[in-house]
Scaffold this motif. Structure first.
Motif, mmCIF file in Angstrom:
data_model
loop_
_atom_site.group_PDB
_atom_site.id
_atom_site.type_symbol
_atom_site.label_atom_id
_atom_site.label_comp_id
_atom_site.label_asym_id
_atom_site.label_seq_id
_atom_site.Cartn_x
_atom_site.Cartn_y
_atom_site.Cartn_z
ATOM 1 N N LEU A 188 5.267 2.694 -8.443
ATOM 2 C CA LEU A 188 6.018 2.484 -9.549
ATOM 3 C C LEU A 188 7.510 1.692 -9.663
ATOM 4 C CD1 LEU A 188 5.000 5.519 -11.813
ATOM 5 C CD2 LEU A 188 3.890 3.497 -12.639
ATOM 6 N N ASN A 189 8.140 2.111 -8.435
ATOM 7 C CA ASN A 189 9.802 1.485 -7.921
ATOM 8 C C ASN A 189 9.331 0.185 -7.022
ATOM 9 O OD1 ASN A 189 11.907 3.347 -8.886
ATOM 10 N ND2 ASN A 189 10.961 5.181 -7.749
ATOM 11 N N LEU A 190 8.223 0.227 -7.082
ATOM 12 C CA LEU A 190 7.455 -0.850 -6.360
ATOM 13 C C LEU A 190 7.378 -2.504 -7.344
ATOM 14 C CD1 LEU A 190 5.376 -0.266 -3.141
ATOM 15 C CD2 LEU A 190 7.855 -1.063 -3.270
ATOM 16 N N THR A 217 1.220 -1.440 -0.193
ATOM 17 C CA THR A 217 -0.296 -0.323 -0.012
ATOM 18 C C THR A 217 0.646 1.120 -0.164
ATOM 19 O OG1 THR A 217 -2.332 -1.296 1.404
ATOM 20 C CG2 THR A 217 -1.704 1.332 1.382
ATOM 21 N N ALA A 218 0.341 2.417 -0.880
ATOM 22 C CA ALA A 218 2.196 3.319 -1.501
ATOM 23 C C ALA A 218 0.460 4.423 -1.779
ATOM 24 C CB ALA A 218 2.647 2.793 -1.717
ATOM 25 N N ARG A 219 0.352 5.938 -0.975
ATOM 26 C CA ARG A 219 -0.259 7.176 -1.581
ATOM 27 C C ARG A 219 0.266 7.357 -2.171
ATOM 28 N NH1 ARG A 219 -3.871 10.554 -0.463
ATOM 29 N NH2 ARG A 219 -3.969 12.397 -1.269
ATOM 30 N N ASP A 220 1.709 7.623 -2.618
ATOM 31 C CA ASP A 220 2.778 8.026 -4.058
ATOM 32 C C ASP A 220 3.124 7.091 -4.896
ATOM 33 O OD1 ASP A 220 4.858 10.164 -4.115
ATOM 34 O OD2 ASP A 220 6.339 8.325 -4.183
ATOM 35 N N TRP A 221 3.124 8.367 -5.907
ATOM 36 C CA TRP A 221 2.702 7.076 -7.674
ATOM 37 C C TRP A 221 4.439 7.257 -7.981
ATOM 38 C CZ3 TRP A 221 -0.642 5.244 -9.558
ATOM 39 C CH2 TRP A 221 -2.377 6.434 -9.928
ATOM 40 N N LEU A 222 5.322 7.846 -7.114
ATOM 41 C CA LEU A 222 6.615 7.330 -7.754
ATOM 42 C C LEU A 222 7.021 5.682 -7.063
ATOM 43 C CD1 LEU A 222 9.356 7.564 -9.287
ATOM 44 C CD2 LEU A 222 9.966 9.384 -7.162
ATOM 45 N N ALA A 223 6.388 5.769 -5.776
ATOM 46 C CA ALA A 223 6.435 5.076 -4.969
ATOM 47 C C ALA A 223 6.095 3.580 -5.168
ATOM 48 C CB ALA A 223 6.196 5.575 -3.610
ATOM 49 N N ALA A 260 6.979 9.847 -16.709
ATOM 50 C CA ALA A 260 7.551 9.793 -15.954
ATOM 51 C C ALA A 260 7.351 7.931 -15.647
ATOM 52 C CB ALA A 260 6.192 10.163 -14.671
ATOM 53 N N ALA A 261 7.127 7.127 -16.104
ATOM 54 C CA ALA A 261 7.962 5.665 -15.579
ATOM 55 C C ALA A 261 8.901 5.717 -15.712
ATOM 56 C CB ALA A 261 6.868 4.641 -16.736
ATOM 57 N N PRO A 262 9.519 5.024 -14.121
ATOM 58 C CA PRO A 262 11.136 4.438 -14.087
ATOM 59 C C PRO A 262 11.073 3.382 -15.254
ATOM 60 C CG PRO A 262 10.021 3.806 -12.095
ATOM 61 C CD PRO A 262 8.769 4.976 -12.988
#
Length: 306
Positions: A236-238, A228-234, A255-257
């Motif tokens: 996508l990195n997961l 569970t994560a609110r941040d989008w970057l978190a 913005a995808a890493p």
């Protein structure tokens, strides 16, 4: 008691409660205790001679009198703040535009729009903040935002039922997509069949008043939420770390890493999302109109063919 005797502190507290939706959230935002907020609201209501807020289990709602007081209070407080800025030598409020945005808009759209404005209109100062759709709508109503970027999903209802209705402009409409690890077998194609989404681990947003993306809608199974994560970057990195899949609007593709592929989903009902630009029906200032136009231009540039 005469309403002309109401204090500026009471007006600021009243506006914060109207924007935050609860006494507790307003107290947190102002650094006050909840009892202090309650006292200020009681003071304002005594001065007005009428009830300004309806108290409910989930928060507060402005009465008709409260809406009138909010409009007038916002005018007064904005003028006080403008005077303070002029005295301190800060930019005039006419050159400042306050923009709110829902989480995914901050990944690409908002930064690119600000970068473009620095070149085209360097005198405009943009202040931004993230929030859920209900919080951003309340902030528009309270006069603490000039523009708000909202996400909307079918059946595309208005974000609130207050009067006057907000002015809503659709900046883009695109299909929902799925982010998968780049080394996953399903990442080899240009799309994923909806049947292949069954039995997957998901990375989802927390349960909040504004439903965040994460699990593909309409799956006929109980999804397994691995993270569970609110941040989008978190999120996508997961995904890049192989921890699961997550849903994203197509506007997040740029913005995808590394290590993530964002793919369309084939089969089943089409899941579309709209990006809306919301504001009050009053005419925009020239700086706000410039910011709105830049947001529209950048949103169009970020659209990905379906």
């Amino acid at each position: 008691m005469d309403f002309s005797e109401v204090s500026l502190t009471a007006l600021r507290v009243f506006r914060a409660v109207a924007e935050q939706g609860t006494f507790t959230a307003a107290a947190t935002s102002l650094g006050y205790t909840q009892s202090a907020v309650s006292r200020q609201i009681a003071s304002a209501e005594r001065a007005a001679g009428v009830q300004l807020l309806e108290r409910h289990r989930t928060g507060v709602r402005l009465t008709a009198a409260g809406q009138l007081v909010l409009r007038r209070a916002t005018d007064v407080l904005d003028r006080i703040d403008a005077t303070a800025r002029e005295l301190s030598g800060l930019p005039a409020p006419g050159g400042i535009v306050r923009v709110g945005w829902f989480p995914s808009a901050g990944a690409a759209l908002v930064p690119r729009a600000i970068t473009a404005l620095r070149t085209s209109h360097p005198a405009i100062v943009v202040h931004t903040r993230e929030g859920s759709t209900p919080a951003l709508v309340r902030a528009l109503r309270a006069g603490s935002l000039d523009l708000a970027l909202l996400g909307s999903e079918p059946p595309f209802r208005p974000p609130d039922t207050e009067s006057p209705p907000l002015v809503l402009q659709t900046l883009s409409e695109a299909g929902l997509r799925v982010a998968v690890p780049a080394d996953h077998p399903l990442a080899r194609g240009d799309y994923i069949d909806v049947a292949d989404l069954h039995g997957r681990l998901w990375i989802a947003g927390p349960a909040t008043e504004d439903r965040l993306m994460g699990v593909w809608p309409g799956l006929d199974e109980r999804p397994e939420i691995a993270h569970t994560a609110r941040d989008w970057l978190a999120k996508l990195n997961l995904v890049a770390a192989g921890c699961g899949f997550t849903t994203v609007p197509s506007s997040l593709t740029p913005a995808a890493p590394p290590g993530v592929r964002i793919l369309a989903v084939r089969g089943g009902p089409q899941e579309h999302r709209r990006l809306l630009l919301a504001r009050l029906p009053a005419p925009l200032t020239e700086p706000a109109a410039r910011v709105a136009e830049t947001l529209r231009t950048v949103a169009m540039a970020l659209q990905i063919p379906q």
